[in-house]
Design a protein around this motif. Structure first.
Motif, PDB file in Angstrom:
ATOM      1  N   ALA A 143       0.845  -1.199   0.000  1.00 39.86           N
ATOM      2  CA  ALA A 143       0.000   0.000   0.000  1.00 39.86           C
ATOM      3  C   ALA A 143       0.881   1.250   0.000  1.00 39.86           C
ATOM      4  N   THR A 144       0.261   2.401  -0.178  1.00 34.25           N
ATOM      5  CA  THR A 144       0.985   3.674  -0.171  1.00 34.25           C
ATOM      6  C   THR A 144       0.933   4.276   1.222  1.00 34.25           C
ATOM      7  N   LEU A 145       2.105   4.635   1.751  1.00 30.80           N
ATOM      8  CA  LEU A 145       2.198   5.223   3.086  1.00 30.80           C
ATOM      9  C   LEU A 145       2.458   6.720   2.977  1.00 30.80           C
ATOM     10  N   LEU A 146       1.491   7.512   3.410  1.00 31.78           N
ATOM     11  CA  LEU A 146       1.630   8.963   3.465  1.00 31.78           C
ATOM     12  C   LEU A 146       1.961   9.393   4.887  1.00 31.78           C
ATOM     13  N   LEU A 147       2.743  10.456   4.999  1.00 32.22           N
ATOM     14  CA  LEU A 147       3.121  10.999   6.302  1.00 32.22           C
ATOM     15  C   LEU A 147       2.728  12.469   6.354  1.00 32.22           C
ATOM     16  N   GLY A 148       2.069  12.866   7.440  1.00 34.43           N
ATOM     17  CA  GLY A 148       1.787  14.275   7.698  1.00 34.43           C
ATOM     18  C   GLY A 148       2.427  14.681   9.009  1.00 34.43           C
ATOM     19  N   SER A 208      11.295   7.038   5.489  1.00 33.46           N
ATOM     20  CA  SER A 208      10.695   5.709   5.360  1.00 33.46           C
ATOM     21  C   SER A 208       9.293   5.713   4.778  1.00 33.46           C
ATOM     22  N   ALA A 209       8.671   6.872   4.632  1.00 37.55           N
ATOM     23  CA  ALA A 209       7.341   6.938   4.042  1.00 37.55           C
ATOM     24  C   ALA A 209       7.452   6.934   2.517  1.00 37.55           C
ATOM     25  N   ASP A 210       6.308   6.983   1.852  1.00 31.42           N
ATOM     26  CA  ASP A 210       6.297   7.072   0.386  1.00 31.42           C
ATOM     27  C   ASP A 210       6.130   8.509  -0.094  1.00 31.42           C
ATOM     28  N   ALA A 211       5.431   9.347   0.690  1.00 32.66           N
ATOM     29  CA  ALA A 211       5.272  10.754   0.329  1.00 32.66           C
ATOM     30  C   ALA A 211       4.840  11.530   1.559  1.00 32.66           C
ATOM     31  N   LEU A 212       5.194  12.800   1.605  1.00 31.17           N
ATOM     32  CA  LEU A 212       4.681  13.716   2.612  1.00 31.17           C
ATOM     33  C   LEU A 212       3.438  14.393   2.046  1.00 31.17           C
ATOM     34  N   VAL A 213       2.400  14.497   2.872  1.00 29.74           N
ATOM     35  CA  VAL A 213       1.199  15.223   2.465  1.00 29.74           C
ATOM     36  C   VAL A 213       1.020  16.394   3.415  1.00 29.74           C
ATOM     37  N   HIS A 214       0.662  17.560   2.861  1.00 28.07           N
ATOM     38  CA  HIS A 214       0.568  18.779   3.666  1.00 28.07           C
ATOM     39  C   HIS A 214      -0.666  19.558   3.239  1.00 28.07           C
ATOM     40  N   GLY A 215      -1.332  20.195   4.206  1.00 23.67           N
ATOM     41  CA  GLY A 215      -2.581  20.865   3.889  1.00 23.67           C
ATOM     42  C   GLY A 215      -2.544  22.370   3.926  1.00 23.67           C
ATOM     43  N   CYS A 216      -1.448  22.965   4.429  1.00 25.50           N
ATOM     44  CA  CYS A 216      -1.426  24.398   4.732  1.00 25.50           C
ATOM     45  C   CYS A 216      -0.867  25.213   3.574  1.00 25.50           C
ATOM     46  N   LEU A 272      12.024  12.269   0.069  1.00 24.07           N
ATOM     47  CA  LEU A 272      10.594  11.971   0.113  1.00 24.07           C
ATOM     48  C   LEU A 272       9.833  12.917  -0.813  1.00 24.07           C
ATOM     49  N   PRO A 273       9.057  12.400  -1.772  1.00 22.79           N
ATOM     50  CA  PRO A 273       8.204  13.273  -2.584  1.00 22.79           C
ATOM     51  C   PRO A 273       7.191  13.992  -1.697  1.00 22.79           C
TER      52      PRO A 273
END
Length: 390
Positions: free
Chosen positions: A211-216, A284-292, A309-310
């Motif tokens: 699966a895809t692991l996102l990190l916030g 170690s994640a697949d991508a960083l996700v950010h909302g701000c 990390l993308p």
């Protein structure tokens, strides 16, 4: 030089500004400068740190975030600046403390560091769904007039991203210089990637290793838009298996927890203060996700890029500059459906290949030491020019 930083946003338990201040103290000492941080606090004390000093001034607590205080005694601030006799004064907030520094009668240069973007953090977020940005700017013309007065009172306005610089210049500020902040050196690297950690985190999210692991990572605050991020991840999960590990805490924790409560593929973790642990998580994640979209620089996105990390970030604010530098995807700021589409596109377009691109670009991320070398060199020219003119 003796540089005094009137730093309204410093707090011992703070985030990006605290990281920036601590590195500035070290970098200033290494460069032969004396750095003194003046910070509002609930008590009066002096802390020796990194070869410089943090001088805590008694001040009132900020009502919306009790970790912080705010300068409320202008005569005492001016008296302390008189005693310290700096060669240059910084103000690290565009609010009242900057106006206090502007009114100080000392005859030395001063610089405004835009550590905050209040219009993006508040006005554009509050009213952007019903008004155009130009209409909002007209409604908040009092703040633009305030910024223009500061621009005329300071020798330099330092912006950490091209997007903020462009907005400030469009608002008729004339002394703005773009100088990205950079990341703390020696901490973040793709070499810290741990596949076993990634698999454990996905297991906690109830998902297999493919699966895809996102990190916030970030405070639970309204401008961070974590409930919007959670909604987008949940929506994307109907099209592709995706988990989110969200690291942080704050006054919006109850709202964030409610948003994540019905999705077993989202895990909330406490803030991580150990940089070695954070570096391993990022790598170690697949991508960083950010909302701000209100970031002036977006330290965590820069740290993610330095970790290979993308990043998946809004198309406005300092975070967008990180994606445009390479290894990232943009979505329409504040739009959960656009973020969900970006997550699905990332997951279905070979995340390993995208991570390889981000890994190759990681060494190009500027460090804080590079930032401070440029900043101190700029200050030295300003001080020399002022002395020559005198």
């Amino acid at each position: 030089m003796r540089i005094v930083d009137v730093c309204a946003f410093y707090a011992p338990g703070g985030g990006g500004v605290k990281t920036y201040v601590e590195r500035k103290l070290h970098a200033g000492t290494m460069a032969g400068h004396e750095i003194i941080i003046l910070a509002p606090s609930d008590h009066d004390r002096v802390v020796e740190a990194g070869g410089g000093r943090i001088v805590m001034m008694p001040a009132r607590r900020f009502p919306l975030d009790r970790r912080y205080s705010y300068f409320d005694d202008e005569p005492s601030l001016h008296a302390l600046l008189d005693r310290l006799q700096p060669d240059l004064v910084e103000a690290s907030s565009p609010w009242a403390s900057a106006a206090m520094v502007a009114r100080w009668r000392g005859g030395v240069p001063r610089a405004l560091i835009m550590h905050a973007d209040p219009l993006s953090a508040y006005a554009y977020r509050w009213f952007g769904s019903v008004l155009s940005r130009s209409a909002i700017d007209r409604g908040f013309d009092w703040f633009w007039r305030h910024l223009r007065r500061l621009d005329q009172s300071f020798d330099l306005v330092v912006s950490a991203s091209d997007s903020l610089t462009q907005r400030l210049e469009a608002g008729r500020l004339q002394r703005v210089m773009t100088l990205p902040m950079g990341v703390a050196p020696g901490h973040f690297s793709p070499a810290h990637r741990n596949e076993r950690l990634r698999a454990r985190l996905l297991e906690r999210c109830g998902l297999p290793a493919d699966a895809t692991l996102l990190l916030g990572v970030g405070r639970h605050a309204p401008e961070k838009r974590w409930p919007m991020v959670i909604d987008a991840v949940t929506s994307a999960g109907f099209a592709t298996p995706v988990g989110l590990v969200l690291v942080g805490d704050g006054r919006e924790r109850a709202r964030v927890r409610r948003a994540a409560a019905n999705n077993p593929h989202i895990q909330l973790l406490a803030p991580v203060h150990d940089r070695a642990i954070l570096a391993e998580l990022l790598a170690s994640a697949d991508a960083l996700v950010h909302g701000c979209e209100a970031e002036t620089f977006c330290m965590v996105a820069a740290e993610a890029r330095a970790s290979g990390l993308p990043v998946i970030v809004p198309d406005d604010g300092g975070a967008s500059d990180q994606a445009r530098s390479g290894g990232g995807l943009l979505y329409r700021a504040g739009q959960a459906d656009s973020l969900a589409a970006a997550i699905i596109a990332f997951a279905k377009d070979d995340p390993a290949r995208q991570r390889a691109i981000a890994t190759a670009l990681a060494p190009s991320v500027m460090t804080m030491d590079d930032h401070f070398d440029r900043l101190f060199a700029t200050y030295a020219r300003i001080v020399a020019d002022r002395r020559q003119a005198a």
